[in-house]
Design an enzyme around this catalytic site. Structure first.
Site, PDB file in Angstrom:
ATOM      1  N   ASP A  32       4.958  -3.183  -5.809  1.00 26.39           N
ATOM      2  CA  ASP A  32       4.970  -3.129  -4.343  1.00 26.39           C
ATOM      3  C   ASP A  32       4.799  -1.703  -3.822  1.00 26.39           C
ATOM      4  OD1 ASP A  32       5.088  -4.263  -1.851  1.00 26.39           O
ATOM      5  OD2 ASP A  32       7.273  -4.329  -1.769  1.00 26.39           O
ATOM      6  N   GLY A  33       4.256  -1.605  -2.618  1.00 29.65           N
ATOM      7  CA  GLY A  33       4.182  -0.308  -1.933  1.00 29.65           C
ATOM      8  C   GLY A  33       2.776   0.273  -1.837  1.00 29.65           C
ATOM      9  N   GLY A  35       0.293  -0.551   0.122  1.00 26.68           N
ATOM     10  CA  GLY A  35      -0.134  -0.379   1.513  1.00 26.68           C
ATOM     11  C   GLY A  35       0.521   0.836   2.147  1.00 26.68           C
ATOM     12  N   ARG A  36       1.837   0.974   1.936  1.00 28.01           N
ATOM     13  CA  ARG A  36       2.550   2.116   2.516  1.00 28.01           C
ATOM     14  C   ARG A  36       2.113   3.429   1.882  1.00 28.01           C
ATOM     15  NH1 ARG A  36       8.098  -0.404   1.484  1.00 28.01           N
ATOM     16  NH2 ARG A  36       6.756  -1.896   0.405  1.00 28.01           N
ATOM     17  N   ARG A  45      -5.592   0.413   3.425  1.00 24.81           N
ATOM     18  CA  ARG A  45      -4.715  -0.244   2.451  1.00 24.81           C
ATOM     19  C   ARG A  45      -5.436  -0.490   1.123  1.00 24.81           C
ATOM     20  NH1 ARG A  45      -0.038  -2.742   4.106  1.00 24.81           N
ATOM     21  NH2 ARG A  45      -0.306  -4.345   2.515  1.00 24.81           N
ATOM     22  N   HIS A  49      -4.350  -0.233  -2.995  1.00 22.13           N
ATOM     23  CA  HIS A  49      -4.477  -1.244  -4.054  1.00 22.13           C
ATOM     24  C   HIS A  49      -5.275  -0.684  -5.235  1.00 22.13           C
ATOM     25  CE1 HIS A  49      -2.499  -4.061  -1.540  1.00 22.13           C
ATOM     26  NE2 HIS A  49      -3.478  -4.202  -0.680  1.00 22.13           N
ATOM     27  N   GLU A  79       2.579 -16.394  -0.946  1.00 22.14           N
ATOM     28  CA  GLU A  79       2.671 -15.994   0.468  1.00 22.14           C
ATOM     29  C   GLU A  79       1.624 -14.934   0.829  1.00 22.14           C
ATOM     30  OE1 GLU A  79       5.574 -16.235  -1.498  1.00 22.14           O
ATOM     31  OE2 GLU A  79       5.891 -18.223  -0.631  1.00 22.14           O
ATOM     32  N   TRP A  81      -1.432 -15.053   0.786  1.00 19.74           N
ATOM     33  CA  TRP A  81      -2.611 -15.604   1.489  1.00 19.74           C
ATOM     34  C   TRP A  81      -2.514 -15.355   2.994  1.00 19.74           C
ATOM     35  CZ3 TRP A  81      -6.419 -16.741  -1.655  1.00 19.74           C
ATOM     36  CH2 TRP A  81      -6.148 -17.243  -2.933  1.00 19.74           C
ATOM     37  N   LEU A 143       1.768  -7.042 -27.129  1.00 18.42           N
ATOM     38  CA  LEU A 143       2.342  -7.329 -25.806  1.00 18.42           C
ATOM     39  C   LEU A 143       1.678  -8.535 -25.147  1.00 18.42           C
ATOM     40  CD1 LEU A 143       4.014  -6.074 -23.268  1.00 18.42           C
ATOM     41  CD2 LEU A 143       1.780  -5.220 -22.590  1.00 18.42           C
ATOM     42  N   SER A 208      11.301 -11.699  -3.167  1.00 20.50           N
ATOM     43  CA  SER A 208      10.035 -12.203  -2.614  1.00 20.50           C
ATOM     44  C   SER A 208       9.472 -13.358  -3.454  1.00 20.50           C
ATOM     45  CB  SER A 208       9.006 -11.066  -2.472  1.00 20.50           C
ATOM     46  OG  SER A 208       9.507 -10.042  -1.665  1.00 20.50           O
TER      47      SER A 208
HETATM   48  C1  IPE Z   1       5.633  -9.233  -3.330  1.00 25.49           C
HETATM   49  O1  IPE Z   1       5.337  -8.201  -2.457  1.00 25.49           O
HETATM   50  C2  IPE Z   1       4.390  -9.797  -3.931  1.00 25.49           C
HETATM   51  C3  IPE Z   1       3.668  -8.914  -4.844  1.00 25.49           C
HETATM   52  C4  IPE Z   1       4.009  -7.716  -5.209  1.00 25.49           C
HETATM   53  C5  IPE Z   1       2.490  -9.502  -5.410  1.00 25.49           C
HETATM   54  P1  IPE Z   1       5.130  -8.440  -0.902  1.00 25.49           P
HETATM   55  O2  IPE Z   1       4.793  -7.117  -0.330  1.00 25.49           O
HETATM   56  O3  IPE Z   1       4.196  -9.551  -0.665  1.00 25.49           O
HETATM   57  O4  IPE Z   1       6.579  -8.921  -0.461  1.00 25.49           O
HETATM   58  P2  IPE Z   1       7.326  -8.844   0.945  1.00 25.49           P
HETATM   59  O5  IPE Z   1       6.406  -9.431   1.983  1.00 25.49           O
HETATM   60  O6  IPE Z   1       7.592  -7.399   1.225  1.00 25.49           O
HETATM   61  O7  IPE Z   1       8.582  -9.603   0.736  1.00 25.49           O
HETATM   62  C1  IPE Z   2       1.741  -4.693  -3.300  1.00 29.57           C
HETATM   63  O1  IPE Z   2       1.624  -3.749  -2.312  1.00 29.57           O
HETATM   64  C2  IPE Z   2       0.448  -5.405  -3.578  1.00 29.57           C
HETATM   65  C3  IPE Z   2       0.460  -6.845  -3.296  1.00 29.57           C
HETATM   66  C4  IPE Z   2       1.404  -7.489  -2.669  1.00 29.57           C
HETATM   67  C5  IPE Z   2      -0.659  -7.579  -3.753  1.00 29.57           C
HETATM   68  P1  IPE Z   2       1.676  -4.142  -0.782  1.00 29.57           P
HETATM   69  O2  IPE Z   2       0.299  -4.432  -0.317  1.00 29.57           O
HETATM   70  O3  IPE Z   2       2.659  -5.215  -0.529  1.00 29.57           O
HETATM   71  O4  IPE Z   2       2.165  -2.776  -0.143  1.00 29.57           O
HETATM   72  P2  IPE Z   2       3.147  -2.600   1.078  1.00 29.57           P
HETATM   73  O5  IPE Z   2       4.397  -3.356   0.765  1.00 29.57           O
HETATM   74  O6  IPE Z   2       2.459  -3.138   2.281  1.00 29.57           O
HETATM   75  O7  IPE Z   2       3.386  -1.127   1.147  1.00 29.57           O
HETATM   76 MG    MG Z   3       4.619  -5.193  -0.053  1.00 27.49          MG
END
Ligand code: IPE
Ligand code: IPE
Ligand code: MG
Length: 255
Positions: A32-33, A35-36, A45, A49, A79, A81, A143, A208
């Protein structure tokens, strides 16, 4: 190009010595993270990725090297999608690109590729690429790289319940014989150990919808580091912390 934007990691500690005799068998990561990470750098964003894929390369390599048996990566949830179609497309394209570029090397490093989640709903090109990767690496003994794609814990449990119900109807399974271990065989993770350690970077402290059945006794490790900045040193720190915890499983403190 994303490399120009990578910051030096503040929290990485390369001096940490992990106990090689107590490596968690199954590590699961909520990546996660992205996008931020991109937003902090005024980037789209999609760049976050892309940078996140580089982290996958490093972490898979390291986990294989230190003897982790299963690495489950949460790559796309049921979710996700809800995101704008452009972002979903970018994620699917990156998946195909990752597999095309990496399968040979993963194969030569004895990595076995597997998926959990309903991959039939993914674009056709992804399904094909995943099938190819799975087939090619199916006999590897290193692995197990478990990619969670269109994965949701609740969806998995419901699907498992329906499959089990079918077997009950056919008389293959009796209601009385159903127990936790039998039910586990109806989940995507059939035959795999439950995750010992669940890692979530980016500062969020929630599951999540990830492995909600399997993580009943997993150890959690959170970090504010965003996934594109996550390095092998962070895996070492997470394992080190894991090794210093007392897993009681409802029992009493070990001597
Ligand atoms: C969880 O992250 C899903 C993945 C890392 C694939 P999200 O960014 O979708 O979760 P929420 O919306 O912050 O709970
Ligand atoms: C995780 O990063 C990637 C997926 C959920 C596919 P995010 O896209 O959720 O990044 P944030 O949470 O918006 O920073
Ligand atoms: Mg996220």
């Amino acid at each position: 190009m994303w490399k120009f934007f990578a910051k030096k990691n503040k929290n990485a500690n390369i001096n940490i010595k992990i106990d090689m005799s107590n490596i968690p068998s199954h590590i699961a990561i909520i990546m996660d993270g992205n996008g931020r990470w991109a937003k902090e750098r005024n980037l789209p964003r999609s760049m976050g990725h892309k940078a996140g894929v580089e982290t996958i390369r490093e972490i898979v390599k390291e986990c294989n090297k230190i003897g982790v048996k299963y690495l489950t990566l949460y790559a796309f949830s049921t979710e996700n999608w809800k995101r704008p179609p452009d972002e979903v497309n970018t994620l699917m394209k990156l998946l195909v690109e990752y597999l095309r570029k990496e399968v040979e090397e993963l194969h030569s490093n004895n990595v076995k590729i597997n998926t959990i989640g309903d991959i039939q709903e993914l674009p056709k090109v992804c399904i094909e690429q995943l099938k190819e990767a799975r087939n090619k690496t199916q006999h590897n003994k290193g692995l197990v790289l478990n990619l969670a794609l269109n994965y949701g814990g609740r969806d998995e449990i419901l699907r498992g319940m329906k499959l089990l119900y079918e077997d009950v109807k056919k008389g293959i399974v009796s209601i009385e014989s159903i127990n936790e271990s039998k039910f586990s065989n109806y989940l995507y993770t059939k035959g795999m150990p439950d995750p010992d350690l669940i890692i979530r970077p980016s500062g969020e402290q929630r599951l999540s919808n990830f492995l909600i059945w399997q993580c009943a006794y997993s150890e959690f490790w959170y970090s504010t580091i965003k996934w594109p900045d996550f390095k092998k040193e962070h895996i070492h720190k997470a394992i080190y912390d894991y090794q210093n915890r007392d897993r009681r499983f409802g029992g009493v403190e070990s001597e």
